[in-house]
Design an enzyme around this catalytic site. Sequence first.
Site, mmCIF file in Angstrom:
data_model
loop_
_atom_site.group_PDB
_atom_site.id
_atom_site.type_symbol
_atom_site.label_atom_id
_atom_site.label_comp_id
_atom_site.label_asym_id
_atom_site.label_seq_id
_atom_site.Cartn_x
_atom_site.Cartn_y
_atom_site.Cartn_z
ATOM 1 N N GLY A 279 46.115 46.146 30.470
ATOM 2 C CA GLY A 279 46.898 45.844 29.395
ATOM 3 C C GLY A 279 46.710 44.246 29.222
ATOM 4 C CD GLN B 102 48.418 38.677 28.830
ATOM 5 O OE1 GLN B 102 48.625 39.768 28.649
ATOM 6 N NE2 GLN B 102 47.999 38.459 30.335
ATOM 7 C CB CYS C 182 49.935 38.569 34.924
ATOM 8 S SG CYS C 182 49.943 37.950 33.327
ATOM 9 C CG LEU C 183 44.313 39.920 32.620
ATOM 10 C CD1 LEU C 183 43.699 40.594 31.403
ATOM 11 C CD2 LEU C 183 43.265 40.045 33.719
ATOM 12 C CG HIS D 104 52.820 43.296 33.032
ATOM 13 N ND1 HIS D 104 52.906 42.932 34.263
ATOM 14 C CD2 HIS D 104 51.982 42.576 32.417
ATOM 15 C CE1 HIS D 104 52.185 41.681 34.406
ATOM 16 N NE2 HIS D 104 51.404 41.592 33.353
ATOM 17 C CD GLU D 105 50.075 43.768 29.313
ATOM 18 O OE1 GLU D 105 50.150 42.776 28.430
ATOM 19 O OE2 GLU D 105 49.595 43.898 30.399
ATOM 20 C CG HIS E 61 52.821 39.325 28.600
ATOM 21 N ND1 HIS E 61 52.758 38.095 29.086
ATOM 22 C CD2 HIS E 61 52.085 40.130 29.501
ATOM 23 C CE1 HIS E 61 52.014 38.072 30.216
ATOM 24 N NE2 HIS E 61 51.663 39.096 30.610
#
Length: 187
Positions: A45, A50, A99-100, A141-142, A145
């Site tokens: 994702g 991000q 997380c990226l 999760h996304e 963000h």
Amino acid sequence: MIYPIVAYGDPVLKAKAQDIPQDFPDLKKLVENMYDTMYNAHGVGLAAPQIGKSIRLFVIDSAPFEEDEEKKATAVKKAFINPQILKEEGEEWAFEEGCLSIPGVREDVYRPAIVTIRYLDEEWQEHEDVFDGLVARIIQHEYDHIEGILFTDHLSGLKKRLIKGKLTKISKGDVDADYRMKFPVKR
């Protein structure tokens, strides 16, 4: 185009993102670039904040979580434009999230098992869908963000204190990631 991933500590990750107008320039290209960026970083994702864009957009592809080829064929790959979570329900369950934007940090996060979400696709068609399990978790999760929430915000005070040093190092660029990152401006 593969964007650098914005690292922990950048204010864009803590801001509530803005709705996308229908005349947003090159939206389909942006979605395509977000998929490329996500795959390049081996993610499932990616939310627009991000990549430094404070807009309500995220993409997911649950295929990497699926073990057998039959399940990979039914994986969920979607872009969510101006999404709105309508309902979260079911028993909360723990799963080790990463997380990226926060490489090298993974912690158990509890989330409800089922999510109902309304969103637009790249053709500006409205959808209202129900997802469960890992797909629901990726979406939650996304979605966090675009609300300015990171998975670390869900941790206990003790867990936050235990990872504080790692988070500080990430924000200063002292981290190994196998993808390009953009770090907060050092003052």
